[in-house]
Scaffold this active site. Structure first.
Site, PDB file in Angstrom:
ATOM      1  N   GLU A   1       0.536   3.828 -17.572  1.00  0.00           N
ATOM      2  CA  GLU A   1       0.764   3.369 -16.204  1.00  0.00           C
ATOM      3  C   GLU A   1      -0.377   3.852 -15.318  1.00  0.00           C
ATOM      4  OE1 GLU A   1       4.589   4.353 -14.587  1.00  0.00           O
ATOM      5  OE2 GLU A   1       3.747   4.780 -12.618  1.00  0.00           O
TER       6      GLU A   1
ATOM      7  N   HIS B   1       6.752  -2.326 -11.100  1.00  0.00           N
ATOM      8  CA  HIS B   1       7.829  -1.851 -10.235  1.00  0.00           C
ATOM      9  C   HIS B   1       7.959  -2.703  -8.990  1.00  0.00           C
ATOM     10  CE1 HIS B   1       6.546   1.620 -12.658  1.00  0.00           C
ATOM     11  NE2 HIS B   1       7.842   1.806 -12.759  1.00  0.00           N
TER      12      HIS B   1
END
Ligand code: GLN
Ligand code: ZN
Length: 757
Positions: A665, A694
């Site tokens: 990430e 997200h």
């Protein structure tokens, strides 16, 4: 009589009532039902403690969202952007800080020490002023008092509060101590004035490595707080041993000290030496972090040593830490008391245990007999079927030291794999899961409830996989995935198929706010009766000529997100998991899967709090990953994936996993993680996430190009992969398709540039 108490109780409610009330409030904005539920829960939990025979209960351990956020609001540590809203509507302002709203992002959230609970990071700045801006501790104390309870407000201590916070300007939060202490002093005086006898000041940071400045801050802070009127102070430490901070903790001017004797029983003698006899010793003998019944064979000797050294006059018995980290009540489990469930104790049962120990220590015969029976029950656990399996132990013992090694080194594998896979430069892929559509969730629920039979459910899964493969081909991704439609959780899915795992019906623990998790319970030796993922991976591969990546959850992550048995070292349990996964990896390879991803998002979460313990953990965690991955041919490409955390400080360990490709990430931090790769030349291929999964936002190809250029400044073009930050299961296809199209377009643009250069 020996005093019994606890440090904090789960807030969520035995049926997750708080979660429901929060979600209703967030939908309709009606505050009264939420406040009523909160009050009911507090009251119920206090009564539970009283019924269990506890002498005092904590108050202000309850929170609508997070106790660190409560502390920030209590002392007015509120960033300006939330202030107007907080003043207009305190509840709306509070939740804006907790979870953001249409205009404002939330405060940063991070893990509470090495637990799976997440707190909101106080956002501070140089020159900040604090003052007492609320009365929550006192109000809750009054509530408990009105019920006739002897209550003790819990406060996060000033030094831990500052150390857990973060200044935007990068200055040391401890510099704010002088401004913060008067606010604490006002609160303590107010509590004393109201007649509060004891206050609990939580200072978990005392179990961390502290520098001299932090030590001085402790001495200074507690000196200052001792000057004014105050209830008696219980200084609570937990999550580990005080070690080199013990002398400091024992010297602070407080009336009592709580120490964690579940995680750190070895510190008892040193604590007994250091703590003046007139101070209260609160002995945290019951494990507040795990779900097992305590073993009287372990706890009684501790208590006897304490009684022999200092008597029982100034002795409190308590769980090691707040019970926030365990489920509430075993009694609502079906089959409680049967099989492995007979060895469990949830929060409520732990309170009963405390009373039993205290009574036994005071000479009560019934309590002694009950503890004898408890000890016998746990002794029998060792012989219960599935707990110690000779086959598992023999297989583990037979594993050669070479098992952690691939056949060849990375450089050689790289050549072989390039030839075998023939991927373009900057290969594109995804992290594993695709959207879990409403239809899919419905099918799973129907299947569980028996409304959809096995064949019907499998037909739904097969159709999802077919669709996912077709869409990936249309998008022109290079390495495909089957999309994980058969998994609702990346740990549970494997736990359900492995021996040694059990599941609870209501064993929820709070992860953050209204979010709860229900970790599986590892109670026996872990073994894999049959292949777990081969069928769907092989099916997906049969649908396409492009390579399909097999998808597994790594041993460390399964360990970290489960309740782990306490009769074996965690390392041993992890090795058992690794061995089971190694077998799965083999089977995938045999079924023609040429790339296998072993996810380890939780690798860093297991990192011990003390630096001195970290290397040993990383050694076995890395070894376990390598056991899982080590058996494959050179041509089989091993991937791993990490997210949720900073990996910069453990980059050497990440490299030591010896994976061929890692995806990490990084898009939210705008590729900050790449700094680590500037310092450290990573040998394998890397896919820094270029699409923030997200967020519902669909990135434009140009943005992805910009991120990839940043990556190319640090990494070789030959080692760069193009992928999102994490799995896509929480997104919708309408977002995923254009986002992945942008990603593929960006890769093409850069490939053309590289070819021209
Ligand atoms: N393969 C998993 C997925 O895509 C990884 C999830 C994670 O890293 N948390 O969902
Ligand atoms: Zn992830």
């Amino acid at each position: 009589m020996i005093h019994t108490t606890h440090l904090g109780f789960p807030r969520i409610g035995r049926r997750r009532e708080l979660k429901r009330a929060l979600e209703t409030y967030w939908r309709d904005g009606e505050r009264q039902p939420l406040l009523d539920t909160a009050r009911t829960l507090r009251e119920r939990h206090w009564r539970l403690a009283r019924e269990a025979g506890l002498d005092t209960v904590p108050v202000n351990d309850f929170s609508l969202y997070d106790h660190v956020l409560d502390t920030a609001v209590l002392f007015d540590a509120v960033p300006d952007r939330y202030r107007p809203l907080l003043e207009a509507d305190p509840l709306a302002g509070y939740f804006a800080m907790a979870r953001g709203n249409a205009e404002l992002p939330a405060l940063e959230m991070t893990k509470w020490f090495d637990t799976n609970y997440h707190y909101l990071v106080p956002e501070l700045h140089a020159g900040q002023r604090f003052h007492l801006a609320g009365d929550k501790p006192l109000a809750e104390w009054r509530e408990a008092r009105a019920l006739g309870l002897d209550a003790r407000p819990v406060l996060l201590g000033p030094v831990s509060f500052l150390k857990l916070g973060k200044t935007l300007d990068g200055t040391d939060p401890l510099a704010l101590l002088d401004s913060l202490l008067p606010a604490y002093a006002v609160l303590l005086a107010q509590l004393a004035e109201a007649g509060v006898a004891w206050v609990q000041l939580d200072e978990p940071c005392l179990v961390l490595d502290l520098d001299d400045a932090a030590r001085r801050a402790y001495a200074y802070a507690y000196e200052v707080l001792a000057l004014g009127p105050s209830p008696k102070r219980l200084l609570a430490t937990y999550f580990g041993a005080l070690e080199d901070n013990l002398a400091l903790a024992a010297s602070l001017p407080v009336e009592g000290l709580h120490v964690d004797l579940a995680r750190a029983p070895g510190q008892l003698d040193a604590v007994l030496d250091a703590l003046p006899a007139e101070r209260v010793l609160s002995a945290g003998v019951i494990d507040g972090r795990n779900v097992w019944l305590s073993d009287p064979a372990r706890v009684r000797p501790l208590l006897e040593r304490i009684a022999a050294r200092r008597g029982t006059g100034a002795l409190w018995l308590a769980p090691s830490c707040s019970l926030l980290h365990v489920p509430i009540d075993l009694e609502q489990e079906p089959d409680a008391g049967q099989g492995w469930r007979a060895w469990l104790a949830f929060a409520r049962q732990k309170l009963d245990e405390l009373r039993r120990y205290a009574d036994a220590l005071a000479g009560d015969n019934d309590a002694r007999c009950a503890l004898d029976a408890q000890a016998a029950r746990l002794a029998a656990r060792a012989d219960a079927e599935g707990v110690q399996r000779t086959d598992v132990r023999a297989r583990l013992a037979a594993l050669s030291p070479q098992a952690v090694l691939r056949r060849s080194g990375h450089a050689h594998r790289r050549v072989i794999q390039a030839e075998a896979l023939a991927l373009p430069p900057l290969p594109t892929t995804t992290i594993g899961s695709f959207p879990q559509t409403a239809a899919l969730r419905r099918a799973r629920a129907d299947h569980r409830a028996g409304r959809l039979d096995e064949a019907g459910y499998e037909a739904v899964l097969a159709e999802e996989i077919r669709l996912a493969i077709r869409r990936q081909e249309e998008l022109d991704l290079d390495v495909l995935v089957h999309g994980e439609p058969e998994r609702n959780d990346m740990v549970e899915y494997f736990g359900e198929q492995l021996d040694g795992f059990g599941f609870t019906r209501h064993g929820w623990v709070q992860s953050y706010g209204s979010r709860c998790v229900k970790p599986p319970v590892i109670w026996g030796d872990v073994a894999r009766p049959q292949a777990m993922t081969v069928r769907w991976s092989a099916y997906a591969q049969s649908l396409t000529a492009r390579p399909v990546k097999g998808m597994l959850t790594g041993p460390v992550t399964v360990l970290q997100w489960s309740f782990v048995r306490d009769d074996l070292p965690r390392e041993t349990v992890c090795r058992q998991l690794a061995l089971a996964l190694r077998e799965e990896v083999h089977d995938l390879e045999r079924a023609g899967i040429r790339l296998i991803q072993i996810d380890e998002p939780a690798l860093r979460e297991g990192l011990p709090l003390r630096r001195a313990d970290q290397a040993a953990y990383l050694d076995w965690a890395v070894a376990c990953f390598r056991i899982a991955a080590g058996g494959v041919a050179d041509a089989t490409q091993i991937h791993t994936h990490m997210c949720y955390a900073e990996f910069n400080d453990i980059i050497e360990a990440v490299a030591a996993l010896d994976a061929d490709v890692i995806s990490i990430e990084s898009s939210r931090s705008r590729m900050e993680l790449l700094e680590a790769f500037e310092r450290f030349r990573y040998p394998g291929d890397i896919g820094p996430g270029v699409y923030d999964i997200h967020s519902p936002r669909v990135p434009a190809a140009g943005e992805v190009v910009a991120l990839l250029r940043k990556a190319l400044a640090v990494l070789d073009a030959g080692q760069l992969w193009v992928n999102p930050d994490c799995g896509l299961k929480t997104r919708r296809w309408e977002e995923v398709l254009p986002a992945l199209a942008a990603m593929v377009a960006a890769a093409r643009t850069l490939r053309a540039e590289l070819a021209a250069a």
